[in-house]
Design a protein around this motif. Structure first.
Motif, PDB file in Angstrom:
ATOM      1  N   GLU A   1       5.094 -10.585  -1.134  1.00 34.78           N
ATOM      2  CA  GLU A   1       4.091  -9.877  -0.347  1.00 34.78           C
ATOM      3  C   GLU A   1       3.139  -9.140  -1.299  1.00 34.78           C
ATOM      4  OE1 GLU A   1       3.627 -10.031   2.824  1.00 34.78           O
ATOM      5  OE2 GLU A   1       2.499  -8.256   3.440  1.00 34.78           O
TER       6      GLU A   1
ATOM      7  N   HIS B   1       1.195  -3.018  -1.523  1.00 37.62           N
ATOM      8  CA  HIS B   1       0.453  -2.167  -0.594  1.00 37.62           C
ATOM      9  C   HIS B   1      -0.832  -1.630  -1.213  1.00 37.62           C
ATOM     10  CE1 HIS B   1      -0.267   0.628   2.693  1.00 37.62           C
ATOM     11  NE2 HIS B   1      -0.416   1.599   1.790  1.00 37.62           N
TER      12      HIS B   1
ATOM     13  N   THR C   1      -1.055 -16.529   2.055  1.00 35.80           N
ATOM     14  CA  THR C   1      -2.447 -16.414   1.616  1.00 35.80           C
ATOM     15  C   THR C   1      -2.882 -17.726   0.979  1.00 35.80           C
ATOM     16  OG1 THR C   1      -1.784 -15.524  -0.541  1.00 35.80           O
ATOM     17  CG2 THR C   1      -2.283 -13.940   1.205  1.00 35.80           C
TER      18      THR C   1
ATOM     19  N   THR D   1       1.959 -13.633   0.122  1.00 35.68           N
ATOM     20  CA  THR D   1       1.740 -13.407   1.545  1.00 35.68           C
ATOM     21  C   THR D   1       0.998 -12.093   1.768  1.00 35.68           C
ATOM     22  OG1 THR D   1       3.907 -12.331   1.781  1.00 35.68           O
ATOM     23  CG2 THR D   1       3.787 -14.700   2.253  1.00 35.68           C
ATOM     24  N   TYR D   2       0.267 -12.048   2.867  1.00 35.89           N
ATOM     25  CA  TYR D   2      -0.404 -10.832   3.320  1.00 35.89           C
ATOM     26  C   TYR D   2       0.066 -10.570   4.743  1.00 35.89           C
ATOM     27  CZ  TYR D   2      -4.058  -7.789   5.154  1.00 35.89           C
ATOM     28  OH  TYR D   2      -4.738  -6.754   5.760  1.00 35.89           O
ATOM     29  N   ASN D   3       0.756  -9.466   4.939  1.00 38.75           N
ATOM     30  CA  ASN D   3       1.369  -9.152   6.238  1.00 38.75           C
ATOM     31  C   ASN D   3       2.204 -10.329   6.745  1.00 38.75           C
ATOM     32  OD1 ASN D   3       0.145  -6.672   6.089  1.00 38.75           O
ATOM     33  ND2 ASN D   3      -1.552  -7.207   7.458  1.00 38.75           N
ATOM     34  N   ASN D   4       2.970 -10.883   5.817  1.00 42.72           N
ATOM     35  CA  ASN D   4       3.897 -11.997   6.084  1.00 42.72           C
ATOM     36  C   ASN D   4       3.199 -13.303   6.440  1.00 42.72           C
ATOM     37  OD1 ASN D   4       6.290 -10.400   5.706  1.00 42.72           O
ATOM     38  ND2 ASN D   4       5.880  -9.473   7.705  1.00 42.72           N
ATOM     39  N   LYS D   5       1.901 -13.373   6.217  1.00 40.39           N
ATOM     40  CA  LYS D   5       1.158 -14.615   6.430  1.00 40.39           C
ATOM     41  C   LYS D   5       0.773 -15.181   5.067  1.00 40.39           C
ATOM     42  CE  LYS D   5      -1.708 -12.311   9.030  1.00 40.39           C
ATOM     43  NZ  LYS D   5      -2.840 -11.912   9.917  1.00 40.39           N
TER      44      LYS D   5
ATOM     45  N   TRP E   1      -8.617  -9.500   2.658  1.00 39.15           N
ATOM     46  CA  TRP E   1      -7.383 -10.277   2.761  1.00 39.15           C
ATOM     47  C   TRP E   1      -7.260 -11.053   4.070  1.00 39.15           C
ATOM     48  CZ3 TRP E   1      -5.607 -11.116  -1.719  1.00 39.15           C
ATOM     49  CH2 TRP E   1      -5.542 -10.129  -2.704  1.00 39.15           C
ATOM     50  N   GLU E   2      -7.766 -10.512   5.153  1.00 41.47           N
ATOM     51  CA  GLU E   2      -7.632 -11.209   6.440  1.00 41.47           C
ATOM     52  C   GLU E   2      -8.283 -12.590   6.405  1.00 41.47           C
ATOM     53  OE1 GLU E   2      -5.985 -10.827   9.096  1.00 41.47           O
ATOM     54  OE2 GLU E   2      -5.256  -8.767   8.966  1.00 41.47           O
TER      55      GLU E   2
ATOM     56  N   LYS F   1      -3.460  -4.198  -1.071  1.00 45.50           N
ATOM     57  CA  LYS F   1      -3.929  -4.385   0.306  1.00 45.50           C
ATOM     58  C   LYS F   1      -4.965  -3.331   0.663  1.00 45.50           C
ATOM     59  CE  LYS F   1       0.358  -6.246   2.331  1.00 45.50           C
ATOM     60  NZ  LYS F   1       1.381  -5.977   3.371  1.00 45.50           N
ATOM     61  N   GLU F   2      -4.703  -2.109   0.225  1.00 43.01           N
ATOM     62  CA  GLU F   2      -5.606  -1.002   0.532  1.00 43.01           C
ATOM     63  C   GLU F   2      -6.874  -1.047  -0.315  1.00 43.01           C
ATOM     64  OE1 GLU F   2      -5.162   1.541   2.905  1.00 43.01           O
ATOM     65  OE2 GLU F   2      -3.647   0.103   3.588  1.00 43.01           O
TER      66      GLU F   2
END
Length: 303
Positions: free
Chosen positions: A2, A5, A272, A266-270, A14-15, A8-9
């Protein structure tokens, strides 16, 4: 793994980097199955090394003699130390796009975080920028970093013929105009963006603007789409020609980015996906690895 954090911030793109449903497998783009396996291993091993470092593991991070001895960029530029430093420094400016853009170009041009911290950030206030100029001139040497060489010859016949004057006088004078252009875009490719930026900017700093538009995509993905056609530099070109010589390199990295490939992130368990920009960088670093394996190329030792 993952994505941590703090990363991610730090970035806001990322989405748009999660794997699309029903995407064809990336190996379908490769004309050589053996080469695909070599590139696949290269990507996974480099990410494994990065994972070892960020999770606090003790060296050695790999048993591979080339990776152990020589320096390589990360598979994702977002993980590179200097990129993290610049985006962290400019995080408070993200709500003011022109000011953020001005200072990101400044950061990439200087390519040395110590100099930026010593001299301070730019503004659209001339008197404040004069103080930045004075601090730049008095900053410890080396003043500029080496990752991105700035061609001084481009500005020598201008009204701001030195790097310090160009930074503190020309950049603040032109950057609002450039920012207005970019904010009118919607999901533009880096290649198309460059054709709009260079005439406005009036100096052919193609490589620097490529770097900055990538940074724009990390924070303002509504303007730049890193999965569209992307410029392939000379360092990456030999790898792209080996992967598939029948496809234009800038379109090849786009195709690679829009196919499914499990890089182990992964990004939020998805899962990438690697963008066209990521694949261009992979091409450059894989060529470097191949050359070093043959005793060729520039030998930058890992420290």
């Amino acid at each position: 793994m993952e994505i941590p954090h703090h990363l991610k911030e730090l970035y806001r793109h990322w989405e748009s980097h999660v794997v699309l449903h029903d995407s064809p497998a990336v190996e379908e783009v490769f004309t050589d199955a053996k080469l695909f396996k070599e590139v696949e291993w290269f990507i996974h091993e480099r990410i494994h090394i990065w994972e070892q470092k960020v999770t606090g593991a003790q060296p050695p991070y790999t048993q591979d003699p080339i990776f152990s001895k020589y320096r390589f960029c990360n598979i994702l530029r977002e993980f590179d130390r200097q990129t993290i430093e610049f985006h962290t420094l400019l995080n408070p400016l993200r709500d003011n796009f022109p000011l953020w853009l001005l200072n990101m170009f400044y950061c990439r041009m200087v390519a040395r975080i110590e100099t930026i911290q010593y001299a301070g950030l730019l503004s659209f206030n001339n008197s404040k920028n004069k103080k930045v100029y004075e601090r730049l001139m008095n900053s410890p040497r080396p003043r500029f970093g080496t990752p991105y060489v700035f061609p001084v010859s481009v500005i020598q016949k201008s009204s701001t013929p030195t790097r310090e004057l160009f930074i503190t006088e020309y950049l603040p004078a032109i950057m609002q105009t450039v920012a207005d252009e970019i904010t009118a875009w919607e999901n533009k490719s880096v290649i198309d963006g460059l054709t709009q930026i260079i005439p406005l900017f009036k100096f052919n700093l193609h490589f620097l603007w490529t770097e900055v538009l990538i940074d724009v995509a990390y924070q303002f993905p509504q303007y730049i789409d890193l999965f569209e056609e992307f410029p392939v530099g000379p360092g990456s070109l030999p790898t792209m020609q080996r992967i598939n010589s029948s496809i234009k390199p800038s379109l090849l990295v786009q195709q690679l980015g829009n196919h499914s490939f499990d890089a182990g992130l992964t990004y939020n368990n998805k899962l990438t996906r690697l963008s066209a920009e990521n694949w261009e960088g992979i091409g450059c670093e894989f060529r470097k690895y191949t050359n070093l394996s043959q005793g060729l190329g520039r030998k930058r030792l890992f420290r």
